[in-house]
Design an enzyme around this catalytic site. Sequence first.
Site, PDB file in Angstrom:
ATOM      1  N   ASP A   1       0.883  -1.160   0.000  1.00 50.61           N
ATOM      2  CA  ASP A   1       0.000   0.000   0.000  1.00 50.61           C
ATOM      3  C   ASP A   1       0.922   1.212   0.000  1.00 50.61           C
ATOM      4  O   ASP A   1       1.588   1.494   0.997  1.00 50.61           O
ATOM      5  CB  ASP A   1      -0.900   0.001   1.236  1.00 50.61           C
ATOM      6  CG  ASP A   1      -1.927   1.136   1.220  1.00 50.61           C
ATOM      7  OD1 ASP A   1      -1.599   2.209   0.683  1.00 50.61           O
ATOM      8  OD2 ASP A   1      -3.039   0.950   1.734  1.00 50.61           O
ATOM      9  N   HIS A   2       0.965   1.928  -1.124  1.00 53.92           N
ATOM     10  CA  HIS A   2       1.979   2.974  -1.253  1.00 53.92           C
ATOM     11  C   HIS A   2       1.805   4.100  -0.241  1.00 53.92           C
ATOM     12  O   HIS A   2       2.750   4.846   0.029  1.00 53.92           O
ATOM     13  CB  HIS A   2       1.990   3.549  -2.676  1.00 53.92           C
ATOM     14  CG  HIS A   2       0.804   4.408  -3.013  1.00 53.92           C
ATOM     15  ND1 HIS A   2      -0.338   3.906  -3.599  1.00 53.92           N
ATOM     16  CD2 HIS A   2       0.580   5.739  -2.833  1.00 53.92           C
ATOM     17  CE1 HIS A   2      -1.202   4.876  -3.778  1.00 53.92           C
ATOM     18  NE2 HIS A   2      -0.678   5.996  -3.318  1.00 53.92           N
TER      19      HIS A   2
ATOM     20  N   HIS B   1      -6.060   2.460   1.957  1.00 52.46           N
ATOM     21  CA  HIS B   1      -5.272   3.614   2.391  1.00 52.46           C
ATOM     22  C   HIS B   1      -5.764   4.193   3.726  1.00 52.46           C
ATOM     23  O   HIS B   1      -4.992   4.368   4.671  1.00 52.46           O
ATOM     24  CB  HIS B   1      -5.328   4.732   1.342  1.00 52.46           C
ATOM     25  CG  HIS B   1      -4.775   4.353   0.010  1.00 52.46           C
ATOM     26  ND1 HIS B   1      -3.781   3.424  -0.158  1.00 52.46           N
ATOM     27  CD2 HIS B   1      -5.073   4.797  -1.241  1.00 52.46           C
ATOM     28  CE1 HIS B   1      -3.491   3.316  -1.440  1.00 52.46           C
ATOM     29  NE2 HIS B   1      -4.266   4.133  -2.112  1.00 52.46           N
TER      30      HIS B   1
END
Length: 510
Positions: free
Chosen positions: A201-202, A264
């Site tokens: 998950d960036h 996110h």
Amino acid sequence: MATTGINVSPEQVEANKCKESIPEPCIVVIFGASGDLTKRKLLPALYHLEQANLLPENFAVVGVARRDLSATFAPDMKDGILKGGGVDEKEEKLGKFIDRVKYFATEFDNDEGFEKLKAYLADLDKQFGTKGNRLFYLAVAPEFFADITHRLGNHGMTGEDGDHWVRVIIEKPFGTDLESAKKLNSEINQVLKEDQIFRIDHYLGKETVQNILVFRFGNGIFEPIWNRNYIDHIQITAAESIGIEGRGPFYEAAGALRDVLQNHVMEVLSFVAMEPPDVFESAPVRIEKLKVWKAISPIPVENTARGQYGPGNVDGEDVKGYRQEDRVSPESQTETFAAMKLEIDNWRWAGVPFYIRAGKRLKTRVTEVVITFKRPPLHIFQGSGAGAEQLEPNVLTLRIQPDDGIKLKFGAKIPGPTTNIAQVNMNFSYAEAFGKSSANGYERLLLDAMLGDGTLFAEREGVETTWALMTPILEAWKAQKKDFPNYDAGSWGPKEADELLERDGRAWQA
């Protein structure tokens, strides 16, 4: 406006970069390397690690995709590094790095191609001394995750022994609901052990997200008041002013809840709400995050809001509505905005509501956590001057993007012979403190994966727990046709989102 002073030198910043361990020799193999992510994010991030002397000397990158790009791949990646990485073409390290960027073309369902890829990587091991260590990155559409993993396994490329390791990074979305997430997890786990899987998950690569834990647990003045006794409520916003940017088919199948809230925003929420781990290592951190998600009460559909943008004006430019976007159904029921109220049933957070929202084509681009503290129990300044009766609560804002930083709002006496109070802000800016950075967030995640550190990656039970919370909402929304569009592009979303807070006597900190 008051601004914090920063006691840090350039030498300290540089020294801090070098405290990280350097991974063992390895090859990073990127499936789907012809896509935008590789050029814009992954190769610039890998080169930033090279600049910081955090890559092993024996290292290589192999892009894998279906088209034959052998002649253009390395120059194209160099172009991406120069344009997206803040890199000078004359840098001495750049040429050597590009010499280690290779390409291999194969269809993802071609067994012969996978066998040839295995042989090709073995040859590169001999050329670059990479010792059989592999980091596979699946930058592909979700329907290829299981198939590629099984072919890697069938062709003997996922096994580990005492001499080498194999790890696989899998991009989101990891499933589209609870059932699909469980199915995908089961299929991947048939080939890979859980400690080989790095679900990325960036958002967790962003310095400001990681700093939530440092801010809470690395400073003695905040943790004692980080609970229901002092905090009134918490808001988390992930707003974008852009639309879907030509990704109609993807967004039609996803929507705001699947695209942002389930992953996110829930990751950020876990950092805000978790208990301190015994040590900052993968297993203890994941355990505390999981406890947060498991403590969230089932979310009634009446505590949610959804919206879809219509035509409007963003930054002075007229823009079309979602249903007028390319390859979007004119009768689409896909939400481009989602909001909900959560409650965490544990000792720390009982009675403290968490309000979360995410959306496209909103008034401005901002991702932040806003913590509103309770008002003082007794307003001793009432009647002592104009403004004193309107004493506002203290508000702590953790800005993730843009203008990364932290802001604390508090009351202060206005100079003069009477006691008048004004709200002032104390600001900390990452750019002012440490300088502007060309890092894109993938540097830390790629480095951690090469080191085998899963702290900032999602694990199976966590993914399934968050989907268990969100799937009933998706099902309820699907059963209730909505009158879309219900908010103008350039606004803060539908009125239903405002009503979520208004009925509690609160408002979004827009």
